[in-house]
Design a protein around this motif. Structure first.
Motif, PDB file in Angstrom:
ATOM      1  N   MET A  35       0.826  -1.202   0.000  1.00  0.00           N
ATOM      2  CA  MET A  35       0.000   0.000   0.000  1.00  0.00           C
ATOM      3  C   MET A  35       0.866   1.259   0.000  1.00  0.00           C
ATOM      4  SD  MET A  35      -3.083  -0.888  -0.289  1.00  0.00           S
ATOM      5  CE  MET A  35      -3.747   0.748   0.022  1.00  0.00           C
ATOM      6  N   GLU A  36       1.966   1.212   0.725  1.00  0.00           N
ATOM      7  CA  GLU A  36       2.884   2.350   0.742  1.00  0.00           C
ATOM      8  C   GLU A  36       3.470   2.585  -0.646  1.00  0.00           C
ATOM      9  OE1 GLU A  36       5.822   1.428   3.639  1.00  0.00           O
ATOM     10  OE2 GLU A  36       4.427   1.478   5.349  1.00  0.00           O
ATOM     11  N   LEU A  37       3.865   1.508  -1.324  1.00  0.00           N
ATOM     12  CA  LEU A  37       4.431   1.616  -2.664  1.00  0.00           C
ATOM     13  C   LEU A  37       3.404   2.167  -3.645  1.00  0.00           C
ATOM     14  CD1 LEU A  37       6.680   1.125  -4.729  1.00  0.00           C
ATOM     15  CD2 LEU A  37       5.903  -1.259  -4.894  1.00  0.00           C
ATOM     16  N   VAL A  38       2.169   1.698  -3.556  1.00  0.00           N
ATOM     17  CA  VAL A  38       1.112   2.175  -4.449  1.00  0.00           C
ATOM     18  C   VAL A  38       0.849   3.664  -4.215  1.00  0.00           C
ATOM     19  CG1 VAL A  38      -1.359   2.009  -4.966  1.00  0.00           C
ATOM     20  CG2 VAL A  38       0.013  -0.065  -4.770  1.00  0.00           C
ATOM     21  N   ALA A  39       0.801   4.082  -2.942  1.00  0.00           N
ATOM     22  CA  ALA A  39       0.572   5.495  -2.626  1.00  0.00           C
ATOM     23  C   ALA A  39       1.701   6.361  -3.178  1.00  0.00           C
ATOM     24  CB  ALA A  39       0.439   5.676  -1.116  1.00  0.00           C
ATOM     25  N   GLU A  40       2.947   5.907  -3.012  1.00  0.00           N
ATOM     26  CA  GLU A  40       4.100   6.658  -3.524  1.00  0.00           C
ATOM     27  C   GLU A  40       4.041   6.766  -5.045  1.00  0.00           C
ATOM     28  OE1 GLU A  40       7.444   4.465  -2.137  1.00  0.00           O
ATOM     29  OE2 GLU A  40       7.071   4.906  -0.009  1.00  0.00           O
ATOM     30  N   ASP A 233       0.241   3.372 -12.458  1.00  0.00           N
ATOM     31  CA  ASP A 233       1.346   2.934 -13.311  1.00  0.00           C
ATOM     32  C   ASP A 233       1.879   1.605 -12.790  1.00  0.00           C
ATOM     33  OD1 ASP A 233       3.787   2.510 -14.684  1.00  0.00           O
ATOM     34  OD2 ASP A 233       4.050   4.660 -14.987  1.00  0.00           O
ATOM     35  N   ILE A 234       1.391   0.516 -13.369  1.00  0.00           N
ATOM     36  CA  ILE A 234       1.749  -0.811 -12.860  1.00  0.00           C
ATOM     37  C   ILE A 234       3.188  -1.188 -13.224  1.00  0.00           C
ATOM     38  CG2 ILE A 234       1.011  -2.240 -14.819  1.00  0.00           C
ATOM     39  CD1 ILE A 234      -0.375  -4.031 -12.617  1.00  0.00           C
ATOM     40  N   ASP A 235       3.713  -0.615 -14.288  1.00  0.00           N
ATOM     41  CA  ASP A 235       5.112  -0.897 -14.633  1.00  0.00           C
ATOM     42  C   ASP A 235       6.054  -0.303 -13.590  1.00  0.00           C
ATOM     43  OD1 ASP A 235       4.961  -2.113 -17.528  1.00  0.00           O
ATOM     44  OD2 ASP A 235       3.581  -0.416 -17.512  1.00  0.00           O
ATOM     45  N   MET A 236       5.709   0.871 -13.069  1.00  0.00           N
ATOM     46  CA  MET A 236       6.496   1.486 -12.012  1.00  0.00           C
ATOM     47  C   MET A 236       6.417   0.636 -10.740  1.00  0.00           C
ATOM     48  SD  MET A 236       6.264   5.433 -10.560  1.00  0.00           S
ATOM     49  CE  MET A 236       6.197   6.095 -12.234  1.00  0.00           C
ATOM     50  N   ILE A 237       5.253   0.069 -10.486  1.00  0.00           N
ATOM     51  CA  ILE A 237       5.083  -0.826  -9.336  1.00  0.00           C
ATOM     52  C   ILE A 237       5.936  -2.080  -9.507  1.00  0.00           C
ATOM     53  CG2 ILE A 237       3.456  -2.367  -8.164  1.00  0.00           C
ATOM     54  CD1 ILE A 237       2.948   0.428  -7.322  1.00  0.00           C
ATOM     55  N   GLN A 238       5.897  -2.659 -10.700  1.00  0.00           N
ATOM     56  CA  GLN A 238       6.664  -3.868 -10.985  1.00  0.00           C
ATOM     57  C   GLN A 238       8.160  -3.632 -10.744  1.00  0.00           C
ATOM     58  OE1 GLN A 238       5.316  -6.751 -11.683  1.00  0.00           O
ATOM     59  NE2 GLN A 238       6.542  -7.963 -13.101  1.00  0.00           N
TER      60      GLN A 238
END
Length: 466
Positions: A35-40, A233-238
């Motif tokens: 959740m922290e990563l998604v928020a960032e 941006d799911i690529d940034m998450i990946q």
């Protein structure tokens, strides 16, 4: 009882999804990290991409982004499925879509419980992908009978939850106290239980048949097996997960990266190995179970039947050229094949709109409102668009993709979980178990598009647009 004292189902759903998120964060600590990563990531996108930020503000999507979640559960019997439908109805969630996962070797068929009107979705987009075990696909008659006995002996709902569901159905709603109690009681159905309902030997037999069957049958209830936030941006998450100590699956499921996102892209991290206690063990002798995992999604435009046909054709062509199940060993090649084949799919919203490939919501512009006249008669909606009187934005895809769902399941259950089943898709049996028909998701998008056009017609004082 006056309906004025009832809590709106949208509000119950909002409160429940928040409570579910807090519970899951305690059960799966990596979910909090995710959740922290998604928020960032979302913050970076909104700050660096004004077009996306403006789009989210125009459509109201910005308000729902932070609360957006989907969960997934698996139930074992028609009775469990029918009752879970009644439970979700208290929260204004209806079964939408039918998904058959057997072609990918997963012995379930599914639906998604969610709100169906765009206003309710803006209030709370919480949705739960719900799968029913297909007992008919367990070929071993003795094992199938064992599964039936085990499932018949369990009750996945608390007595108070059932009483409150009945109260909602009888009275037409729940007051504030009952709504709070309902949320507390309903959460118990989705909670993780370390104690299995089977012996170690029985668990192994179920596991050997299919790891997902063991997950459905061997526990007290349909624990939530993932809770999925939405990223921009799911690529940034990946790319960012390894920096947080999280190992992502090799392949992002769904379409390739595009300028104009469509449908749904999903990635995940491996299922956790969790300690469980079997019925023939004590706390000093335990086993392990892997099923619950982390997942992230990026949602794009909902496609029309024409657009979906093109999507399926291109996806199937890429997978056929790959010639095997996408995995870590061929991830780079699969990505290249997707990008090659999807060059045929238009990648501007103007093309998607004009070629009838996606659904859109229409909004009157300030110019259109200022120049409205009872004598003005546009020849078409395109006439109004060309004159700058209305504008359009893509409708967000609220549902799921069977190939993607199966890919997530297989990735997290392990390659050895793949199996082949001779059973055919059986929506009639699923709906019989459910106790109602599922809603066709494409109809919902078409209805939303039509309502937005009619609203534009009213505001601009022109004949109804279609």
């Amino acid at each position: 009882m006056s309906t004025l004292s009832f809590v709106d189902p949208d509000e119950i759903r909002t409160q429940f999804s928040r409570a579910m998120s807090e519970m899951y964060k305690e059960e799966v600590p990596l979910y909090g990290t995710l959740m922290e990563l998604v928020a960032e990531t979302n913050k970076k996108v909104l700050e660096s991409n004004k077009a996306i930020s403006d789009y989210l503000k125009r459509t109201g999507e910005i308000e729902r982004l932070e609360m957006e979640r989907h969960g997934a559960i698996r139930v074992g019997t028609p009775e469990e499925l029918a009752t879970i439908a009644r439970l979700f109805a208290v929260m204004g969630m209806q079964p939408v879509g039918y998904y058959d996962l057997t072609p990918a070797g997963v012995p379930v068929h599914s639906t998604a419980f969610r709100a169906v009107h765009e206003d309710s979705l803006q209030s709370s987009p919480f949705r739960v992908f719900t799968s029913l075990l297909r007992l008919d696909l367990i070929e071993n008659e003795e094992l199938r009978r064992l599964v039936e006995i085990i499932l018949d002996e369990r009750q996945i709902f608390t007595p108070n939850a059932l009483a409150l569901i009945e109260k909602f159905e009888s009275n037409g709603g729940l007051d504030a106290k009952d709504a709070r109690d309902f949320i507390d009681e309903a959460l118990e159905t989705f909670r993780w239980h370390h104690d299995a309902t089977v012996s170690a030997k029985e668990y192994q037999r179920l596991h050997d048949q299919h790891r997902l069957i063991a997950d459905i049958v061997a526990f007290k209830g349909p624990h939530i097996n993932h809770l999925t936030p939405r990223t921009l941006d799911i690529d940034m998450i990946q790319d960012g997960m390894p920096q947080k100590g999280i190992t992502p699956k090799a392949v992002i499921e769904g379409p390739p990266r595009r300028a104009c996102p469509i449908l749904l892209r999903q990635t995940s991290f491996k299922a956790l190995q969790e300690t469980i206690v079997f019925t023939d063990q004590n706390n000093s002798a335990t086993g392990n179970h892997t099923a619950r995992f982390g997942e992230i999604e990026q949602r794009g435009a909902a496609l029309t039947p024409k657009g979906r046909k093109l999507y399926d054709t291109l996806l199937n062509a890429a997978r056929a050229e790959l010639g095997e199940f996408p995995s870590e060993s061929n991830a780079e090649k699969y990505t290249q094949l997707l990008e090659k084949h999807f060059k045929e799919f238009p990648d501007t919203y103007a093309e998607l709109h004009d070629k009838g490939l996606a659904y859109f919501r229409y909004f009157p512009t300030q110019q259109g409102i200022a120049s409205r006249s009872n004598s003005y008669r546009p020849s078409s909606r395109q006439d109004l668009i060309a004159q700058g009187r209305i504008q359009y934005e893509p409708i967000v895809y609220e549902d799921f993709l069977p190939v993607s769902a199966a890919g997530i399941f297989q990735s997290n259950l392990g390659d050895d979980s793949q199996a082949h089943y001779s059973g055919n898709s059986n929506q009639d049996d699923f709906e019989k178990a459910l106790g109602q028909k599922v809603t066709n998701e494409l109809k919902l998008y078409a209805d939303t598009q039509r309502r937005s056009l009619l609203e534009c017609s009213t505001i601009l004082a022109v004949p109804p647009l279609v």
